[in-house]
Write an enzyme that holds these catalytic residues in place. Structure first.
Site, PDB file in Angstrom:
ATOM      1  CG  ASN A   1      50.644  12.646  71.433  1.00 44.23           C
ATOM      2  OD1 ASN A   1      51.655  13.073  70.884  1.00 44.23           O
ATOM      3  ND2 ASN A   1      49.766  13.447  72.009  1.00 44.23           N
TER       4      ASN A   1
ATOM      5  CB  THR B   1      54.756  14.829  67.658  1.00 43.04           C
ATOM      6  OG1 THR B   1      55.354  15.143  68.910  1.00 43.04           O
ATOM      7  CG2 THR B   1      55.703  13.988  66.840  1.00 43.04           C
TER       8      THR B   1
ATOM      9  CD  GLN C   1      64.748  13.057  71.258  1.00 38.41           C
ATOM     10  OE1 GLN C   1      64.222  11.956  71.212  1.00 38.41           O
ATOM     11  NE2 GLN C   1      64.077  14.175  71.046  1.00 38.41           N
TER      12      GLN C   1
ATOM     13  CE  LYS D   1      62.520   8.384  73.275  1.00 37.96           C
ATOM     14  NZ  LYS D   1      61.751   9.351  72.470  1.00 37.96           N
TER      15      LYS D   1
ATOM     16  N   GLY E   1      57.213  12.669  77.267  1.00 34.16           N
ATOM     17  CA  GLY E   1      56.512  11.425  76.968  1.00 34.16           C
ATOM     18  C   GLY E   1      57.027  10.763  75.700  1.00 34.16           C
ATOM     19  CG  ASP E   2      58.635   7.722  72.802  1.00 34.37           C
ATOM     20  OD1 ASP E   2      58.926   8.507  71.893  1.00 34.37           O
ATOM     21  OD2 ASP E   2      58.620   6.482  72.625  1.00 34.37           O
TER      22      ASP E   2
ATOM     23  CB  SER F   1      59.531  19.458  74.663  1.00 33.97           C
ATOM     24  OG  SER F   1      58.580  18.449  74.878  1.00 33.97           O
TER      25      SER F   1
ATOM     26  CE  LYS G   1      62.330  18.529  76.410  1.00 32.81           C
ATOM     27  NZ  LYS G   1      61.760  17.353  77.108  1.00 32.81           N
TER      28      LYS G   1
HETATM   29  P1  NDP Z   1      51.438   6.341  71.800  1.00 29.69           P
HETATM   30  O1  NDP Z   1      51.728   5.364  72.852  1.00 29.69           O
HETATM   31  O2  NDP Z   1      50.545   7.486  72.078  1.00 29.69           O
HETATM   32  O3  NDP Z   1      50.866   5.600  70.510  1.00 29.69           O
HETATM   33  C1  NDP Z   1      51.553   4.576  69.868  1.00 29.69           C
HETATM   34  C2  NDP Z   1      50.638   3.976  68.826  1.00 29.69           C
HETATM   35  O4  NDP Z   1      51.367   3.032  68.044  1.00 29.69           O
HETATM   36  C3  NDP Z   1      49.464   3.218  69.417  1.00 29.69           C
HETATM   37  O5  NDP Z   1      48.365   3.293  68.551  1.00 29.69           O
HETATM   38  C4  NDP Z   1      50.014   1.790  69.511  1.00 29.69           C
HETATM   39  O6  NDP Z   1      49.003   0.802  69.473  1.00 29.69           O
HETATM   40  C5  NDP Z   1      50.833   1.727  68.242  1.00 29.69           C
HETATM   41  N1  NDP Z   1      51.922   0.764  68.371  1.00 29.69           N
HETATM   42  C6  NDP Z   1      52.900   0.747  69.305  1.00 29.69           C
HETATM   43  N2  NDP Z   1      53.713  -0.302  69.101  1.00 29.69           N
HETATM   44  C7  NDP Z   1      53.228  -0.936  68.027  1.00 29.69           C
HETATM   45  C8  NDP Z   1      53.622  -2.096  67.323  1.00 29.69           C
HETATM   46  N3  NDP Z   1      54.702  -2.796  67.693  1.00 29.69           N
HETATM   47  N4  NDP Z   1      52.894  -2.469  66.253  1.00 29.69           N
HETATM   48  C9  NDP Z   1      51.825  -1.760  65.877  1.00 29.69           C
HETATM   49  N5  NDP Z   1      51.396  -0.654  66.502  1.00 29.69           N
HETATM   50  C10 NDP Z   1      52.100  -0.257  67.556  1.00 29.69           C
HETATM   51  O7  NDP Z   1      52.876   6.860  71.293  1.00 29.69           O
HETATM   52  P2  NDP Z   1      53.240   8.177  70.483  1.00 29.69           P
HETATM   53  O8  NDP Z   1      52.150   8.503  69.536  1.00 29.69           O
HETATM   54  O9  NDP Z   1      53.670   9.191  71.465  1.00 29.69           O
HETATM   55  O10 NDP Z   1      54.539   7.718  69.687  1.00 29.69           O
HETATM   56  C11 NDP Z   1      54.472   7.082  68.412  1.00 29.69           C
HETATM   57  C12 NDP Z   1      55.813   7.181  67.721  1.00 29.69           C
HETATM   58  O11 NDP Z   1      56.174   8.572  67.558  1.00 29.69           O
HETATM   59  C13 NDP Z   1      56.989   6.536  68.467  1.00 29.69           C
HETATM   60  O12 NDP Z   1      57.918   6.031  67.514  1.00 29.69           O
HETATM   61  C14 NDP Z   1      57.623   7.726  69.186  1.00 29.69           C
HETATM   62  O13 NDP Z   1      58.978   7.499  69.494  1.00 29.69           O
HETATM   63  C15 NDP Z   1      57.455   8.804  68.129  1.00 29.69           C
HETATM   64  N6  NDP Z   1      57.517  10.174  68.614  1.00 29.69           N
HETATM   65  C16 NDP Z   1      56.655  10.617  69.587  1.00 29.69           C
HETATM   66  C17 NDP Z   1      56.707  11.928  70.008  1.00 29.69           C
HETATM   67  C18 NDP Z   1      55.711  12.484  70.970  1.00 29.69           C
HETATM   68  O14 NDP Z   1      55.712  13.723  71.143  1.00 29.69           O
HETATM   69  N7  NDP Z   1      54.852  11.694  71.582  1.00 29.69           N
HETATM   70  C19 NDP Z   1      57.747  12.857  69.499  1.00 29.69           C
HETATM   71  C20 NDP Z   1      58.540  12.322  68.422  1.00 29.69           C
HETATM   72  C21 NDP Z   1      58.435  11.010  68.037  1.00 29.69           C
HETATM   73  P3  NDP Z   1      48.163   0.435  70.816  1.00 29.69           P
HETATM   74  O15 NDP Z   1      47.116   1.509  70.922  1.00 29.69           O
HETATM   75  O16 NDP Z   1      47.633  -0.904  70.522  1.00 29.69           O
HETATM   76  O17 NDP Z   1      49.138   0.477  71.946  1.00 29.69           O
END
Ligand code: NDP
Length: 444
Positions: free
Chosen positions: A239, A208, A110, A125, A164-165, A376, A89
């Site tokens: 997200n 999250t 994970q 992943k 998603g991620d 999830s 997962k």
């Molecule tokens: P999203 O794609 O929804 O959002 C990512 C955010 O981070 C966006 O605002 C993006 O900017 C910004 N971002 C991405 N890369 C960079 C970078 N290199 N420098 C600066 N800003 C950056 O992703 P999530 O919110 O889903 O995921 C965010 C983190 O949380 C990740 O590390 C993910 O692995 C982790 N995570 C997510 C989960 C989930 O349920 N979604 C669960 C557990 C962990 P921009 O808008 O410009 O793209």
């Protein structure tokens, strides 16, 4: 040479050019040393060598056609890391930076995160170096359909359940699920984060971020404190960031800064989250627009500067290694007391050392952001039971899981003589169950 050192040395030799994987493995294995010393039978069983080697790595071609008729080819990945305690997962990430090292670091994290939730889910992943930014809906659909046309044969509701991620939200999950259903002719819980009209769970979208706020609240409560009146920085505006901000605000915090990958906004009066949602969720726009719409707020190009803003609590929610040593030192100098990771591995190893040595309460991602995968798993339970729980039910379960995770890692840290070291506590608490399951199942 000690067992842990031997395994790490070999891992680096066998997997060159995978810096993120080395970083995650170093953090995890080093902190597991006290458990390994107590269990000499693990070395005899080659347990760590097996733990750091994915059960299966799938790498595939993803061809798709853009709106002008041009053919593109991206790389697709699925790392099925460990199925000792349940089906694989873990999310799918679509971002140009994606490579095998990043997917393996995320997969390794994970395994322990999923174990920490207390639910029966293994670790995996996946993703692609595809960049969804600037693509039309049709192009996103074409890509997702092509991606699933290969992935479908490797996954299943009892085998491997992606989610998603970064870059994979409700729209992408919808297209991926639609293609799976079309090919396999079955409507099952094979991917989570689905829409509410086709098997999704209430609160999954928020999980999250909400979970991050709940576990931080528990850490505050344990110290006789709360979110009330605290200045909070939330990095990212995706997200995780949006719903961490929403719950922190509802618990009384003032969120003063957020960013996207171009730059950050600072709003001393507290972020107006409806405007952020409109810009990022509805329009898929840039955060810069916030400063044009909200008087008194300021936009600064370049993300890193966000960490120079004084705050009580930092919630990094964007991506790996967004806080380096210099940023960590700045945060500490400016009075940060709590850092809780919404993203996966947003702090470098050096930054974590700075927090630990400065007495900052540091909640690592594998515990602090586990609310997403936990919910999830609740979605999987609802799918297989053909049930649909209310928001209140799911939210209550999520909160309960986050509180338990906090106490499990706190207790594990205390038991091994490292009170307050939650990196060690989370790794140990997550590892013990996986190790027991692997030992019971023989050399597989
Ligand atoms: P999203 O794609 O929804 O959002 C990512 C955010 O981070 C966006 O605002 C993006 O900017 C910004 N971002 C991405 N890369 C960079 C970078 N290199 N420098 C600066 N800003 C950056 O992703 P999530 O919110 O889903 O995921 C965010 C983190 O949380 C990740 O590390 C993910 O692995 C982790 N995570 C997510 C989960 C989930 O349920 N979604 C669960 C557990 C962990 P921009 O808008 O410009 O793209």
């Amino acid at each position: 040479m000690k067992y842990v050192e031997k395994v790490l040395k070999n891992l680096k030799k066998q997997n060159p050019n995978e810096p993120e994987f080395h970083q995650a493995a170093t953090e995890i294995l080093t902190s597991l040393a006290p458990v390994i010393e107590k269990h000499p039978e693990y070395e005899a069983a080659g347990l760590l060598e097996r733990f750091v080697e994915p059960e299966r790595v799938i790498l595939f071609r993803v061809p798709w056609v853009d709106d002008k008729g041009k053919v593109h080819v991206n790389k697709g990945y699925r790392v099925q890391f460990n199925s000792a305690i349940g089906p694989y997962k873990g999310g799918l990430r679509f971002h140009p930076s994606v490579n095998l090292s990043i997917i393996k670091f995320l997969g390794l994290e994970q395994i322990l995160k999923n174990s920490l939730t207390g639910l029966p889910i293994g670790g995996g992943k996946g993703g692609s170096d595809f960049n969804p930014k600037g693509k039309s809906d049709r192009e996103i659909m074409a890509f997702c359909q092509s991606f699933m046309t290969e992935l479908y044969r490797h996954i299943g509701a009892d085998t491997d359940v992606p989610a998603g991620d970064i870059g994979v939200g409700a729209r992408e999950v919808g297209y991926l699920f639609g293609q799976y259903k079309r090919i396999c002719n079955e409507h099952v819980g094979v991917i989570t984060g689905r829409g509410l009209s086709y098997g999704g769970s209430l609160v999954r979208k928020q999980a999250t971020g909400y979970g991050l706020a709940y576990i931080t609240e528990e850490a505050l409560k344990a110290r006789g404190d709360s979110f009330k009146g605290k200045n909070v920085i939330v990095s990212g505006s995706g997200n995780v960031a949006i719903y961490a901000c929403e719950k922190a605000q509802s618990l009384g915090a003032k969120v003063i800064a957020m960013y996207d990958s171009n730059g950050y906004i600072y709003d001393p009066d507290g972020i107006d989250l409806d405007i952020i949602k409109d810009i990022k969720e509805v329009k898929r726009g840039r955060i810069k627009e916030y400063a044009q719409r909200v008087e008194g707020s300021v936009y600064t190009e370049d993300c890193k500067g966000i960490w120079s803003i004084p705050c009580d609590i930092a919630l990094p929610c964007a991506t790996q290694n967004e806080i380096d040593k210099v940023s960590a030192e700045l945060l500490v100098k400016n009075g940060v007391k709590y850092v809780a990771e919404g993203a996966n591995m947003p702090s470098t190893l050096e930054a974590v050392e700075v927090f630990k040595s400065s007495g900052v309460v540091f909640l690592p991602g594998k515990a602090a952001n586990a609310g997403g995968v936990a919910t999830s798993a609740l979605e999987m339970a609802q799918s297989s039971g053909r049930m649909f729980w209310s928001s209140e039910e799911v939210d209550a379960k999520l909160k309960d899981i986050m509180i338990k995770i906090y106490h499990n890692m706190d207790n594990a840290a205390k038991e091994y003589g490292y009170d307050g070291d939650y990196v060690l506590g989370a790794n140990i608490a997550g590892f013990i169950k996986v190790a027991e399951a692997m030992m019971s199942q023989g050399v597989v």
